[in-house]
Design a protein around this motif. Sequence first.
Motif, PDB file in Angstrom:
ATOM      1  N   LEU A 119       8.309 -17.827 -12.831  1.00 45.45           N
ATOM      2  CA  LEU A 119       7.062 -18.398 -12.317  1.00 45.45           C
ATOM      3  C   LEU A 119       7.302 -19.134 -11.004  1.00 45.45           C
ATOM      4  O   LEU A 119       6.494 -19.038 -10.073  1.00 45.45           O
ATOM      5  N   VAL A 124       4.764 -13.677 -11.455  1.00 46.40           N
ATOM      6  CA  VAL A 124       3.905 -14.180 -12.520  1.00 46.40           C
ATOM      7  C   VAL A 124       3.852 -13.208 -13.698  1.00 46.40           C
ATOM      8  O   VAL A 124       3.929 -13.620 -14.860  1.00 46.40           O
ATOM      9  N   ALA A 127       6.966 -13.408 -15.687  1.00 47.91           N
ATOM     10  CA  ALA A 127       6.997 -14.676 -16.409  1.00 47.91           C
ATOM     11  C   ALA A 127       6.115 -14.612 -17.646  1.00 47.91           C
ATOM     12  O   ALA A 127       6.490 -15.104 -18.721  1.00 47.91           O
ATOM     13  N   ASP A 128       4.963 -13.986 -17.507  1.00 44.99           N
ATOM     14  CA  ASP A 128       4.046 -13.821 -18.639  1.00 44.99           C
ATOM     15  C   ASP A 128       4.713 -13.010 -19.750  1.00 44.99           C
ATOM     16  O   ASP A 128       4.632 -13.353 -20.939  1.00 44.99           O
ATOM     17  N   ARG A 170       2.438 -20.826 -21.014  1.00 45.28           N
ATOM     18  CA  ARG A 170       1.595 -19.637 -21.153  1.00 45.28           C
ATOM     19  C   ARG A 170       0.199 -19.877 -20.574  1.00 45.28           C
ATOM     20  O   ARG A 170      -0.332 -19.038 -19.845  1.00 45.28           O
ATOM     21  N   SER A 172      -0.533 -22.088 -18.261  1.00 46.09           N
ATOM     22  CA  SER A 172      -0.326 -22.191 -16.820  1.00 46.09           C
ATOM     23  C   SER A 172      -0.284 -20.820 -16.161  1.00 46.09           C
ATOM     24  O   SER A 172      -0.870 -20.597 -15.097  1.00 46.09           O
ATOM     25  N   ILE A 173       0.378 -19.879 -16.810  1.00 43.95           N
ATOM     26  CA  ILE A 173       0.471 -18.519 -16.273  1.00 43.95           C
ATOM     27  C   ILE A 173      -0.902 -17.840 -16.295  1.00 43.95           C
ATOM     28  O   ILE A 173      -1.288 -17.166 -15.333  1.00 43.95           O
ATOM     29  N   THR A 176      -2.819 -19.140 -13.411  1.00 44.22           N
ATOM     30  CA  THR A 176      -2.289 -18.576 -12.173  1.00 44.22           C
ATOM     31  C   THR A 176      -2.753 -17.132 -11.979  1.00 44.22           C
ATOM     32  O   THR A 176      -3.061 -16.703 -10.858  1.00 44.22           O
ATOM     33  N   GLU A 177      -2.827 -16.381 -13.076  1.00 45.89           N
ATOM     34  CA  GLU A 177      -3.286 -14.995 -13.017  1.00 45.89           C
ATOM     35  C   GLU A 177      -4.791 -14.874 -12.819  1.00 45.89           C
ATOM     36  O   GLU A 177      -5.301 -13.787 -12.555  1.00 45.89           O
ATOM     37  N   TYR A 259       0.890 -24.084 -11.216  1.00 45.59           N
ATOM     38  CA  TYR A 259       2.333 -24.054 -11.401  1.00 45.59           C
ATOM     39  C   TYR A 259       2.838 -25.421 -11.894  1.00 45.59           C
ATOM     40  O   TYR A 259       3.781 -25.484 -12.673  1.00 45.59           O
ATOM     41  N   SER A 262       3.703 -26.583 -15.601  1.00 41.16           N
ATOM     42  CA  SER A 262       4.946 -26.220 -16.282  1.00 41.16           C
ATOM     43  C   SER A 262       6.153 -26.972 -15.741  1.00 41.16           C
ATOM     44  O   SER A 262       7.272 -26.697 -16.115  1.00 41.16           O
TER      45      SER A 262
END
Length: 265
Positions: A119, A124, A127-128, A170, A172-173, A176-177, A259, A262
């Motif tokens: 991440l 991303v 990371a997911d 999770r 946070s991702i 971000t997505e 970001y 996390s």
Amino acid sequence: MLEFGLLGPLVAYSHSGPLTLGPPKRRALLIRLLLERGRAVPLGTLREDLWPDSPSSSSVSSVQAHISRLRDVLEPGRTRRGGTSVLVREPMGYALRVPFEAQDICHFERMLKDARRLLRLDRVKEADQEVTAALALWRGAPLAEATDYLFASREITRLEEAHMLAQELRVSILITEGNLEAALLAAEELTARTPLREVAWEMLVSTLYRSGRPAEALHRYARLRELLMDELGIAPGPRLQWLQGKILRQEELPHDHAYSFSSSA
């Protein structure tokens, strides 16, 4: 090759399939040895940890009997003359000679670390995938058969915190997505389970604002403030106060704000 699952009810596997580990006390003994990651545990310590209220002589015999049964399960092909190489007796006590990599805890921690690193590198999607796989290892409460034993309390607390950090990562991702609907559902669940954990509320308030629902975001902030004052006598921390100011001024949140959720993971 032996493998052990501790992120839920204890399970163990050999190349032949799942192993039958026996009654609860024997399973707790195996957990006690696994937590030492190969270090020897004195016989007296095992006795005190697992039979604290039993007379010394009878509980020592119980430890030794369970050790013998565990050896039969973990090394079914061993011979008396050949000895044992997995659950061994050393000068300092009994040791379970299996690498930490044989535990699902090791895999979970490695994948969580990799997800945070990916991440930070803005990878991303990868990371997911890592954090999703890490969370999939959890089958229930960690060290489930040892929750009533003092020897497991610190590790249970540590694992529960790591699990929460993985769930927050999770979310946070997802933010971000741009998957705000899924992020909102996940953040709602986190605040319901940990109502005094501010990072979960920050995720919820942020996601509501990003979803075009500023009034609801401010309402949730006010709810948290009331909860914290009633339970702890404190106001929300500086990060949430900063977020409230952004919402009141109707300012756009920076891209890297997601970001930062996390950063403590």
